[in-house]
Design an enzyme around this catalytic site. Structure first.
Site, PDB file in Angstrom:
ATOM      1  CG  HIS A 179      -0.671   7.293  -5.315  1.00  0.00           C
ATOM      2  ND1 HIS A 179      -0.217   8.585  -5.262  1.00  0.00           N
ATOM      3  CD2 HIS A 179      -0.365   6.836  -6.550  1.00  0.00           C
ATOM      4  CE1 HIS A 179       0.320   8.910  -6.433  1.00  0.00           C
ATOM      5  NE2 HIS A 179       0.242   7.850  -7.228  1.00  0.00           N
ATOM      6  CG  ASP A 388      -3.938   8.586   4.789  1.00  0.00           C
ATOM      7  OD1 ASP A 388      -3.925   8.340   3.575  1.00  0.00           O
ATOM      8  OD2 ASP A 388      -4.453   9.609   5.281  1.00  0.00           O
TER       9      ASP A 388
END
Ligand code: GDG
Length: 482
Positions: A179, A388
């Site tokens: 992720h 991110d």
């Protein structure tokens, strides 16, 4: 030394075997305790569980994960069924939490994989704990998986599980999804256990990342550090086994969030929020876990300078920043909290009036309906991470703007920047660039904003979390052609 695991005596025997198994650090439920001491489980909100629910139901799916509590062995948590899923809680001791979770996962891997924004700490004890906990997760998966089952392992806390699981159960089809970002050689090479991690991941048949660049980093590293041949999207191992790597950008349940956003009570709450902050012309909004990767300080600094220079007044624009408490026992996070709160104090000290702060800062977490109201109350969503994996907040804002209003400022270092091309893309390290973007967002022509929002909403409607899960699982099911 190979981290393959010798078959162990099963410690518990689940009543059932599953054709589909998810292995993640956390279970998709949270434990709550009533005042009378009764322990209950509540489904935790989140796209991952929503996306996987149909697959779980259709395949008697099992989910292995940590319950979130630390337990030094007094009470064992047995597997249980909830919301159509068979849930298998993994116990972590307080030492595991300190060394595997706060230590190796969040003190070593998290900063290393996020561009070394904070210094990663390398401790051999943490690595040992990481290996041991990964072994326990792998054994639990080996126990519950049916013959030939599909097992989907998630995220940086469990990168050794694919190899360990394959050693125990070569019959399984194993997928892995990361992720968070996957770094290039220049950063990854520092990790003393770099080869073990690569071998761990290569136990999977398919390794998924958020962005194509991360998949390319991974393939390049397997070639360079392990000497494997690579071809297009695959690595070919010494025994001829093929491991595929690719980008599968995660998404959100757009329909669900839009439905919440459209409720009259959500609209009423959004209006109430605007009234409470003094009905400024424009509302900037930030919603993040309080994490040093999210660039919270950078965006507040840009806003502060605009106020200092008289480019904006608090009547024209106010900033609402939600910072959800996160990893509060890790040193870096304590320091970050102090820095952010000092800065907020400065902004309000200089530009607030009695009963009317220039910015509102909330160190708290909120229910989803309140988040939807915040997304509706804002004019400009400010998403400026320094790095991110994806950033779901950016996508959630878009899901809530069913009337095609609002502007998204988005860091080019978030995975979402690959997809949301109509956002105002910024380099979060460039404070002048951030200031310009804030001003541009305040002054944008409504028609221009609406055109961009419409395009992003169209994209997101087609690329929701169901599509993400299905694309990954279909690719995992397909035999790789040679
Ligand atoms: C990792 C990667 C990747 C936030 N505050 C509250 C709350 N949230 C929810 C948001 C959103 C989620 O948490 C945060 O997701 P992000 O994607 O923004 O960030 P990470 O937590 O760092 O997630 C990231 C993601 O995994 C998925 O692959 O996108 O790059 O770092 O859904 O809405 N939810 C509730 N209350 C809050 O106060 N209920």
């Amino acid at each position: 030394m190979t981290p393959g695991v010798a078959p162990d005596k099963p410690k518990r025997r689940p009543a059932m075997k599953s054709a589909f198994v998810v292995v993640a650090n956390r279970l998709p439920v949270d434990q709550t305790t009533d005042p009378d001491g009764t322990v209950r489980w509540r489904r935790s909100p989140g796209g991952l569980v929503t996306a996987l629910e149909p697959v779980m139901r259709a395949n008697k799916g099992a989910w292995i994960g940590w319950s979130g509590s630390s337990d030094d062995g007094d009470e064992r948590q047995e597997p249980f069924d909830e919301a159509g899923m068979h849930l298998i809680p993994m116990q972590l001791t307080s030492d595991d939490v300190e060394e595997y979770y706060e230590g190796f996962s969040n003190g070593t891997l998290w900063p290393l994989y996020h561009d070394v924004i904070a210094q990663p700490v390398f401790h051999r004890e943490w690595w040992d704990a990481y290996t041991k906990v990964n072994e326990r997760f792998a054994r639990a998966a080996a126990e519950v998986a049916d013959e030939g089952a599909v097992v989907w392992v998630h995220d940086y806390q469990l990168q050794l599980v694919p190899e360990m699981l394959r050693a125990l159960r070569p019959d399984l089809r194993i997928g892995f999804f990361l992720h968070i970002p996957f770094p290039p050689n220049e950063l990854f090479a520092r990790l003393p256990w770099r080869r073990q991690i690569l071998r761990g991941l290569l136990g999977a048949d398919l390794v998924g990342f958020q962005r194509p660049g991360a998949a390319a980093n991974f393939l390049r590293l397997t070639r360079r550090m392990l000497g494997h041949q690579t071809q297009a999207d695959r690595a070919i191992l010494a025994d001829g086994r093929i491991v595929r790597a690719g980008a599968f950008p995660i998404s959100i349940d757009m329909a669900e969030l839009e439905e919440i956003a459209r409720r009259p009570e959500t609209e009423a709450r959004a209006q109430e929020i605007r009234d409470e902050i003094g009905n400024p012309d424009k509302v900037f909004l930030g919603i993040d876990r309080l994490d040093y990767t999210k660039g919270i300080g950078e965006r507040i600094k840009a806003f502060f300078e605009l106020l200092n220079e008289g480019e904006l007044s608090p009547e024209e624009a106010t900033f609402l920043q939600v910072a959800t408490p996160s990893r509060e026992r890790v040193e870096e996070y304590k320091a970050l909290r102090n820095d952010v709160e000092l800065l907020v104090g400065r902004v309000n000290g200089a530009h607030g009036r009695i009963g009317r702060p220039a910015m509102t800062y909330l160190h708290n977490s909120f229910v989803r309906t309140e988040l939807a109201a915040l997304y509706r109350a804002a004019d400009v969503m400010v998403v400026t991470p320094l790095r991110d994996g994806m950033n779901l907040v950016a996508k959630e804002f878009i899901a809530c703007r069913y009337d095609n209003t609002g502007t998204l400022i988005l860091s080019e270092f978030a995975g979402a920047a690959d997809e949301l091309r109509q956002a105002l893309l910024v380099n979060p390290y460039d404070v002048d660039g951030l200031k310009q973007a804030l001003l541009q967002a305040v002054r944008v022509e409504p028609r221009e904003a609406s055109r961009k929002m419409r395009a992003m909403r169209r994209y997101l409607a087609e690329h929701d979390v169901d599509r993400w899960a299905n694309t990954f699982l279909e690719k995992l099911a397909g035999r790789p052609e040679l």
